[in-house]
Every structure is written in structure tokens, then in C-alpha cells.
Design a protein around this motif. Structure first.
Motif, mmCIF file in Angstrom:
data_model
loop_
_atom_site.group_PDB
_atom_site.id
_atom_site.type_symbol
_atom_site.label_atom_id
_atom_site.label_comp_id
_atom_site.label_asym_id
_atom_site.label_seq_id
_atom_site.Cartn_x
_atom_site.Cartn_y
_atom_site.Cartn_z
ATOM 1 N N ARG A 48 -9.779 22.041 35.486
ATOM 2 C CA ARG A 48 -10.481 21.068 34.305
ATOM 3 C C ARG A 48 -11.026 21.505 33.233
ATOM 4 N NH1 ARG A 48 -11.883 17.617 38.649
ATOM 5 N NH2 ARG A 48 -11.983 18.684 40.755
ATOM 6 N N VAL A 53 -12.739 15.167 28.721
ATOM 7 C CA VAL A 53 -14.108 15.429 28.805
ATOM 8 C C VAL A 53 -14.712 16.843 28.373
ATOM 9 C CG1 VAL A 53 -16.039 14.755 30.077
ATOM 10 C CG2 VAL A 53 -14.171 13.140 30.260
ATOM 11 N N ASN A 54 -13.988 17.777 28.992
ATOM 12 C CA ASN A 54 -14.515 19.001 28.890
ATOM 13 C C ASN A 54 -14.474 19.788 27.509
ATOM 14 O OD1 ASN A 54 -15.764 21.520 30.372
ATOM 15 N ND2 ASN A 54 -13.887 22.537 29.558
ATOM 16 N N ASN A 295 -18.802 28.063 28.918
ATOM 17 C CA ASN A 295 -18.214 26.787 29.496
ATOM 18 C C ASN A 295 -17.235 27.210 30.490
ATOM 19 O OD1 ASN A 295 -15.553 24.858 29.507
ATOM 20 N ND2 ASN A 295 -17.328 23.564 29.474
ATOM 21 N N LEU A 299 -18.015 26.449 34.871
ATOM 22 C CA LEU A 299 -16.859 25.757 35.434
ATOM 23 C C LEU A 299 -16.400 26.593 36.609
ATOM 24 C CD1 LEU A 299 -14.628 24.196 33.028
ATOM 25 C CD2 LEU A 299 -16.344 23.230 33.871
ATOM 26 N N ASP B 280 -21.313 20.958 32.011
ATOM 27 C CA ASP B 280 -20.035 21.800 32.680
ATOM 28 C C ASP B 280 -20.025 21.607 34.227
ATOM 29 O OD1 ASP B 280 -19.703 22.680 30.232
ATOM 30 O OD2 ASP B 280 -20.668 24.619 30.317
ATOM 31 N N PHE B 281 -21.228 21.453 35.001
ATOM 32 C CA PHE B 281 -21.273 21.263 36.270
ATOM 33 C C PHE B 281 -20.518 20.018 36.673
ATOM 34 C CE2 PHE B 281 -25.185 23.943 37.037
ATOM 35 C CZ PHE B 281 -24.552 25.070 36.855
ATOM 36 N N VAL B 283 -18.069 18.428 35.069
ATOM 37 C CA VAL B 283 -16.683 18.412 34.806
ATOM 38 C C VAL B 283 -15.958 19.346 36.163
ATOM 39 C CG1 VAL B 283 -15.020 19.820 33.456
ATOM 40 C CG2 VAL B 283 -16.645 18.324 32.305
ATOM 41 N N ALA B 284 -16.872 20.406 36.587
ATOM 42 C CA ALA B 284 -16.360 21.184 37.617
ATOM 43 C C ALA B 284 -16.475 20.469 38.783
ATOM 44 C CB ALA B 284 -17.093 22.589 37.459
ATOM 45 N N HIS B 285 -17.285 19.698 39.178
ATOM 46 C CA HIS B 285 -17.624 19.263 40.636
ATOM 47 C C HIS B 285 -17.444 17.460 40.362
ATOM 48 C CE1 HIS B 285 -18.625 23.244 41.806
ATOM 49 N NE2 HIS B 285 -19.483 23.153 40.598
#
Lengths: 328, 409
Positions: A48, A53-54, A295, A299, B280-281, B283-285
Motif C-alpha cells: 500500500r 492516498v498514502n 510511514n 505500515l 498510516d494505520f 492505509v495499512a489496514h
């Protein structure tokens, strides 16, 4: 700011001139290589990472420390240091929120923040030049003073900011890019222009390379030094505007430790702590490197106990890489 | 009479510890080793010592029912009495009749950590409210500036003023052990609030962060029906309340194997790190059902991030702690699912414990525990949720407004 190109000072001080030589290229590429490596590693580590978005998140997260890093670059280029930026950010932020609360006028509030930032910078600059206090000591003292004033002003309680028009500055988008990042990039462009295409910018390099030679060649070293601290104070205030707009509150503890993040961005970006070498573009890349690392660690779900270790190691690695470029 | 060298050694130890030259363990050991008769003499003569070090005597804030407005909180006695009746959650604990206590005037010293946070001011407010009920009791309040040395000096000054008892909320456990030793050596009752020291005291009165967080965790387990993904935003990493709140959550989750903590981050009790972590969380989840945060500020930050990421529709539940009025308002607004009720209003209990000890009354329900002295464990206040929030609105600390719920717009 004048655009004359043939001042005696620059002719004598070839080093400060923005010409491109092999060492500079290596120095710059070292940082860029580090950035690219990190991007590749991060995109393998988390699928991701490269999502739009990230990437926008990273840009926004980098903005405040990046803005502080711009002012810090000016100071470090003169072989100085400014430890007070985090505390100045807090003082500017609480006065901004207080003014906004009292008047409801966004422009007045932002002007108050900038004024405070400039004033703190002026005090730092005068302390360093007229007072001959070492920059480390002067700004360390100012860190305490500004932080304490922020606490006295707020009595410890964060001041909430509820003015929606103002908050758009922190949470809004322009051309699909977060507004704080646009502010960061705009300030970066202004700073790069000032450093490389104005007389003032060239004398900043000259002062950092060899203060005595700069003085002998007619540069008013004192004035330029005061100016770089004022710039640092102003960027701290700009950071305060972004901070309050992004987090909708101004606590007296705002920006605690940001000075070290800003210094890290400058150093990772290839600017020498001994002054005279480096620039704001490097700081931009440095801020990105640190932002991306943090970041990517989040992640990947790396424990918060281990994250500072990774960041510390990265700072040393990046500087080693740039240092190699500089020596060869 | 006075053993100055011991006193100086003790001050030197505090200084060394404050500068980080010696460890906690070493400080506690060496300070205790300085005990014995000579130390008792030193501690008994603080008046003489303070006179020798004249500049160290600082003006102190005095509160008593005889003056109209109390320092620091700037509240009148009428306001404090009304506040006592309407707000204080622990007034039934060690309950005491209003009116004179004993026959003679009494003076109680209150050494507060500092006034860097409204929580600390509210604690003083509750202590002043108790004092407002007893016309012959005075409260001398000192501000420790969140500094070990300053608070140690404050306690010296209180002893120099010949207070009858000391109530202290230590800035740090090991660093205030010397101050506690001095009070006990002077033969005065010592009541510790919220944070303990490992040496002797009359009584330590505190709430448990572990059981409070466990209570919040149990509400979370219930509202998630025992399954889902949770992200955790901790208080400043390594700080004891953050460790305890994490422990409490884990105890609650032990009964719910289908709830997974998918990410943990250090949000430092405040808003801005929480925003970055949550960005960040999220995005990751792709699936997050709840945020378990150690502080309201961090929860508000997480909510900004959720709204910006366009994840309001995910209905991510927010579980938090702090018990401010703004936090209770956020429960009312639906932004928080639950708020752990860690009340600052324990100052009145501390003053009552001191007064009872001075009157030779026995404090009920005291427990022996791992350290010297006695423990009085305050009961957990109910976790504030949508069901009981109306009872609690206005009974938390602070008077700032919560941010608007960005997901409600």
C-alpha cells in the motif's frame, strides 16, 4: 534583493557560488540515491505504500517539519544551529489560537503568529551577533523561554481552534494535493531562489564557509546572521500555522522535539553542520526520507519500541553516504 | 541539634538523581541509608535549615475558609461548596461532617506536582472544596513545576512552615522518596495521591489505571460482540499510566480471542502524533473496527484522520480515557463510544485522610501492600458511555469545548 552577479565578495569566494562541481553532484546524488532506495524497499515491504492516498499522507506529514527545516537550513548554512524552533512553533501557535479566539480574524491571527516568530528569531540573532552567545546556547535558552511563555499563556490547557475557514488550510486540498504540502513547496521555492539567486543567499554560503573572509570582502556578516535566525523564526511560525490548522488545537507542548526532526532533515539532506555546504532542496529530500521511513515503519506494523532505532540508524547511514560523496 | 551534613548529603543525592547521574534504585538505597537518628534530627529541624538557606523560602499559596477567594482556582467558598455537592465523585469515601475539626487550627500542606495540566488544577480544586467545609483548616499549596528538585524543596518549605500534615502528589516516584522520608521522620502524617513512592507513608490513595482500562476494554469487547480489528494509540511510551492502560486492555482482550490488535503506536498523549499514526494505520489496514486510545486528545486526532481518509462510513468505534468534560461531551455527541473515568477529584479524599489521621481516627479499608505504609484503593468510577453520559456531563475536569466531530458533517 539585488541580482548583480559580479560583487567582489563572490569573485573572491568561489566556494559560495552556486556553480556545479563534481563534489556537489555526488553530495546531491547521495541523498537522492538514499531516497530512491528507501522508496523501493518501502514499496516491497508494504503493497500500500505507493497508493496515492498514502503518498499524499506522507507529503502532508512531512510538511511541518519540512517547513521548519527550511529556516534551519539557512541557519546551519551559516554554521549556526536553532534549537528553539519547536518551542517557537508552540508560542506562535498558542498566540495564533488566542488571537483567533479573541478576534475571529484569521489574517490578524496569522500575522500575530508570524510576528512572534520573527521576534523570537530576532532575539536569537541579536544574542548570537551582538551578544556573542554561541548559537547552541542562545537557542537552547530560547527553547526554554518560548516553551515556558507558551505554558504561561495557556495555563497548560490546549486552546481549541474551531474556525472552519482556518482549518481548511490544514485539512484541505488544492489540485488534489494537501494544502500544507503546497505551502511547504511554495516556501521551498522561495527559499531556493533566495539562496541561489540573490546577493543575500550567496553571502549566507560565504559566511558559513569562512566568516572572516566574508567580513573582509565586505559582507555585513552580523546583519546576515540576524536575518537567518529571523527566517528560522518565521518558518517556525509558518509551521505553527500549519500545525494549528491541521490539528485544530494549540497546546503549549506543540512541536516538542521538532527541532531535532528539522535538524535531522537538514543533515540527512546533505547540509554540513559546519556551514557553507548544502541547500534547501537537500532538506526537502531529507524531510521526505525521514517521513517515508516513519510511514513505512507504521505500515509494516513495526513496534513503537523499535522505531526510533530505525530512524537513528537511517540518519547515520544517510550522512555516511553523503559524506562518501563529499570526500571522493 | 541539626545534622546539616546529612541534610546536605540528601540534597546532593536529589541533585545527582535529577541530573541523571545516579539511578532510581541507587537514590532510594542511599537515601534510606541516610536514615537513622541523625537523619531524623536533620528532618526535625527544617526550620533552621531553611533559615540558613534563606533565599530558598518562596511565597506559598494559602487557602482557607476564612478568605473569600482561594488561590490558583480563583473560586469563592460558595462556589467550592456547590462544586463539592454537585461534582465530587468520591465524597462518600472517608466521609466527614462539615464544621470544625478538633479544637485547634490545623494547617495542611499540599505539594502538587505542578500546574502544567488542568487535571492538576482540578485536583487542587477538590482539596480546596474540602477545606472550605472546615473553618479551622488551612491549606498551604506548593507548585512543584514538574521538577523533582523543586518539589523536594517545596516539601522542605512546608515542613519549615510547621504544617500539621502533608498531602503530596509526587512528580516522580523515586525522586520524591527523600521528601517522603523527611515528612515521616518529622512525625507528620503523609498522604500520597495518584503517584506512590516506595518508602514509608501514612497512606497512598490512588485509582488503578489497569482496572480502569480493563473496564473500557470490556465495554469494547461487548460493543464489538467479541470480534474485530483494533488499533491501539498509547500514551507516552514507557510512562507508567501508558503501561498500565495497555495492561488493562490486554486483560480485557484475553477473554476475546477473536479481537486482534492489528497495530500499536506511540501517540504521546496528544493529538498530532495520533493523526500521523492513524493516517498510516488506515492505509495499512482496510478493516479497522475500533481505536483503543490512552488519551482523549489522541482519539480526537484519530477521528480527524478517519474523516480525511473518507472512512467515516466504516463506523470505527473510539474507546478512550481521561474523563474531561470535553470528552464526556464527545461521548454525548457519539464521537467516543466510551471514556475511562480517571478522575482528578481525589484532593478532597487526601485532605480528609490527613484530617482523620490528625484526629486519631482510623481510616477504614486500609490494605497492606508491596511498599511500606498503607494503600487505599479508590473504587473505579463507571466507564462513561452513551447510556450514562447524561449523569456525567459537567462532572469531568476542564471547561474547554471538544472539537466538532468531523464525521458528523
Amino acid at each position: 534583493m539585488g541580482m548583480q552577479r559580479s560583487l567582489p565578495a563572490e569573485r573572491i569566494l568561489g566556494r559560495g557560488h552556486p556553480r556545479v562541481d563534481a563534489r556537489e553532484i555526488l553530495t546531491k546524488y547521495g541523498t537522492v540515491i538514499a531516497l530512491l532506495l528507501l522508496v523501493v524497499v518501502a514499496s516491497f515491504a508494504s503493497p500500500r505504500f505507493l497508493s496515492p492516498v498514502n503518498l499524499m499522507n506522507v507529503l502532508r506529514q512531512t510538511a511541518i517539519v519540512g517547513v521548519l527545516g527550511i529556516g534551519m537550513t539557512f541557519v546551519i548554512l551559516t554554521a549556526g544551529i536553532d534549537l528553539s524552533v519547536g518551542a517557537t512553533l508552540a508560542l506562535s501557535a498558542v498566540l495564533l489560537a488566542g488571537t483567533l479566539d479573541a478576534t475571529g480574524n484569521i489574517w490578524l491571527a496569522m500575522a500575530a503568529a508570524l510576528l512572534v516568530g520573527a521576534f523570537v528569531g530576532l532575539a536569537n540573532g541579536l544574542g548570537v551577533t551582538l551578544g556573542r552567545v554561541q548559537p547552541f546556547v542562545m537557542t537552547l535558552g530560547m527553547l526554554g523561554i518560548a516553551r515556558s511563555l507558551a505554558f504561561l499563556y495557556t495555563k497548560g490547557e490546549p486552546i481549541p481552534v474551531l474556525e472552519m475557514d482556518f482549518l481548511k488550510l490544514g485539512i484541505g486540498y488544492l489540485w488534489r494535493i494537501p494544502v500544507p504540502s503546497i505551502v511547504f513547496l511554495a516556501l521551498l521555492a522561495v527559499a531556493a531562489f533566495a539562496l541561489h539567486y540573490t546577493r543575500f543567499g550567496r553571502s549566507v554560503y560565504a559566511v558559513g564557509s569562512n566568516e572572516e573572509a566574508a567580513r573582509l570582502s565586505g559582507i555585513s556578516v552580523g546583519r546576515d546572521k540576524v536575518l537567518v535566525y529571523v527566517i528560522s523564526g518565521l518558518t517556525a511560525a509558518a509551521g505553527a500555522i500549519l500545525y494549528t490548522a491541521q490539528f485544530a488545537a494549540a497546546p503549549a507542548i506543540a512541536g516538542e522535539g521538532y527541532e531535532l526532526d528539522a535538524i535531522a532533515a537538514v543533515v540527512v539532506g546533505g547540509t554540513s553542520l559546519f556551514g557553507g555546504q548544502g541547500g534547501v532542496v537537500g532538506t526537502f529530500i531529507g524531510a521526505l526520507i525521514i517521513g517515508i521511513l516513519s510511514n513505512a515503519l507504521n505500515l509494516m506494523g513495526v513496534s513503537p519500541f523499535a522505531q526510533p532505532l530505525a530512524k537513528g540508524a537511517l540518519i547515520i547511514l544517510a550522512v555516511l553516504l553523503v559524506g562518501r560523496g563529499r570526500r571522493s | 541539634m541539626v545534622d546539616d551534613s546529612r541534610a546536605r548529603k540528601l540534597d546532593g543525592l536529589i541533585e545527582e538523581y535529577a541530573r541523571g547521574r545516579i539511578s532510581r534504585r541507587r537514590l532510594a538505597k542511599r537515601a534510606t541509608a541516610l536514615g537513622g537518628l541523625g537523619f531524623v534530627l536533620a528532618a526535625l529541624g527544617p526550620g533552621l535549615r531553611s533559615a540558613a538557606a534563606a533565599p530558598r523560602v518562596r511565597p506559598l499559596s494559602l487557602a482557607s475558609a476564612r478568605q473569600d477567594t482561594q488561590p490558583i482556582t480563583e473560586m469563592t467558598n460558595e462556589e467550592l461548596l456547590a462544586f463539592y455537592d454537585e461534582v465530587l465523585p468520591f465524597k462518600e469515601i472517608l466521609a466527614m461532617e462539615a464544621g470544625e475539626v478538633g479544637g485547634s487550627p490545623l494547617r495542611i500542606g499540599f505539594s502538587q506536582t505542578g500546574f502544567n495540566h488542568p487535571w492538576r488544577v482540578e485536583m487542587i480544586k477538590s482539596a480546596q472544596a474540602e477545606v472550605a467545609r472546615h473553618p479551622n483548616v488551612e491549606l498551604v499549596i506548593t507548585d512543584g513545576n514538574v521538577d523533582i528538585r523543586k518539589q523536594n524543596n517545596d516539601v522542605d518549605d512546608l515542613l519549615a512552615q510547621e504544617v500539621d500534615a502533608v498531602v503530596m502528589s509526587p512528580v516522580e516516584s523515586a525522586g520524591l522518596a527523600p521528601a517522603a522520608l523527611k515528612v515521616m521522620a518529622a512525625g507528620k502524617p503523609l498522604v500520597l495521591l495518584d503517584r506512590d513512592v516506595e518508602v514509608g507513608k501514612t497512606v497512598f490513595i490512588g485509582q488503578s489505571n489497569v482496572t480502569m482500562a480493563k473496564g473500557v476494554g470490556e465495554v469494547m469487547v461487548r460493543m464489538l460482540s467479541g470480534k474485530g480489528s483494533v488499533v491501539e494509540l498509547t500514551g507516552l511510551i514507557g510512562s507508567s499510566p501508558a503501561i498500565d492502560r495497555q495492561k488493562g486492555m490486554n486483560e480485557a482482550l484475553a477473554a476475546a480471542p477473536d479481537i486482534k490488535v492489528v497495530a500499536t503506536g506511540d501517540a504521546e498523549w496528544i493529538r498530532d502524533p495520533a493523526v500521523r499514526l492513524m493516517d498510516d494505520f488506515l492505509v495499512a489496514h482496510p478493516e479497522i473496527n475500533a481505536v483503543f486510545s490512552h488519551a482523549e486528545e489522541s482519539s480526537w486526532g484519530a477521528q480527524f484522520s478517519i474523516a480525511r481518509a473518507g472512512r467515516c462510513a466504516d463506523n470505527i468505534l473510539q474507546f478512550t480515557h481521561d474523563a474531561s468534560n470535553a470528552g464526556f461531551q464527545s461521548v454525548k455527541d457519539g464521537l467516543f463510544a466510551a471514556d475511562g473515568n480517571y478522575s482528578p477529584f481525589i484532593g478532597d479524599v487526601g485532605v480528609r485522610a490527613a484530617l482523620m489521621t490528625l484526629q486519631g481516627m482510623e481510616i477504614p479499608d486500609l490494605q497492606d501492600y508491596e511498599f511500606e505504609g498503607k494503600l487505599y484503593r479508590l473504587p473505579d468510577l463507571p466507564v462513561v458511555t452513551a447510556e450514562n453520559v447524561d449523569e456525567w456531563l459537567g462532572k469531568g475536569w476542564g471547561d474547554s469545548a471538544p472539537p466538532e466531530n468531523p464525521c458528523a458533517q
